[in-house]
Design a protein around this motif. Structure first.
Motif, PDB file in Angstrom:
ATOM      1  N   THR A   1       0.825  -1.289  -0.139  1.00  0.00           N
ATOM      2  CA  THR A   1      -0.073   0.119  -0.097  1.00  0.00           C
ATOM      3  C   THR A   1       0.894   1.343   0.069  1.00  0.00           C
ATOM      4  OG1 THR A   1      -0.258   0.013   2.588  1.00  0.00           O
ATOM      5  CG2 THR A   1      -1.806  -1.189   1.474  1.00  0.00           C
ATOM      6  N   ALA A   2       0.236   2.231  -0.236  1.00  0.00           N
ATOM      7  CA  ALA A   2       1.032   3.631  -0.246  1.00  0.00           C
ATOM      8  C   ALA A   2      -0.018   4.708   0.213  1.00  0.00           C
ATOM      9  CB  ALA A   2       1.358   4.056  -1.847  1.00  0.00           C
TER      10      ALA A   2
ATOM     11  N   GLU B   1     -10.575   7.355  -0.285  1.00  0.00           N
ATOM     12  CA  GLU B   1      -9.796   6.558  -1.170  1.00  0.00           C
ATOM     13  C   GLU B   1     -10.781   6.231  -2.300  1.00  0.00           C
ATOM     14  OE1 GLU B   1      -7.905   2.084  -1.153  1.00  0.00           O
ATOM     15  OE2 GLU B   1      -9.128   2.562   0.313  1.00  0.00           O
ATOM     16  N   LYS B   2     -11.799   5.580  -1.881  1.00  0.00           N
ATOM     17  CA  LYS B   2     -13.023   5.513  -2.866  1.00  0.00           C
ATOM     18  C   LYS B   2     -13.056   6.647  -4.076  1.00  0.00           C
ATOM     19  CE  LYS B   2     -17.509   3.729  -3.737  1.00  0.00           C
ATOM     20  NZ  LYS B   2     -18.845   3.096  -3.254  1.00  0.00           N
ATOM     21  N   ALA B   3     -13.209   7.965  -3.225  1.00  0.00           N
ATOM     22  CA  ALA B   3     -13.492   9.112  -4.163  1.00  0.00           C
ATOM     23  C   ALA B   3     -12.350   9.321  -4.995  1.00  0.00           C
ATOM     24  CB  ALA B   3     -13.780  10.151  -3.213  1.00  0.00           C
TER      25      ALA B   3
END
Length: 100
Positions: A3-4, A34-36
């Motif tokens: 992950t970043a 994150e989703k956006a």
């Protein structure tokens, strides 16, 4: 998968409150952001691909000298849409027959 981390985003308190007020049950502010971000990146990629296809089409038209009127393009799209709707209706009818 590694992950970043995205950079922190500073917003007005009212913006945070507005976002928090629409979170789904179990959804965190982080997952919402994150989703956006992912959806925005996907939209931009789709836009870039659309523009690239348009530019390629224009270059091909200039090369061949063959252009289509807007009316011709709309007629072709209408025909494709009608065929897709008919296929979807046929699929729905078949599924309904199977349930009976």
């Amino acid at each position: 998968m590694k992950t970043a981390q995205l950079p922190p985003v500073r917003v007005l308190a009212s913006v945070r409150e507005q976002i928090e007020s629409v979170l789904l049950e179990g959804e965190t502010l982080s997952t919402f952001v994150e989703k956006a971000a992912v959806e925005a990146a996907q939209r931009r990629q789709a836009q870039q691909e659309f523009v690239a296809r348009g530019r390629s089409s224009l270059a091909q038209a200039r090369k061949s000298g063959k252009y289509y009127s807007a009316a011709d393009a709309l007629e072709a799209m209408s025909t494709r849409l009608a065929a897709a709707r008919a296929a979807a209706q046929h699929s729905d009818d078949c599924a309904q027959d199977e349930r009976q």
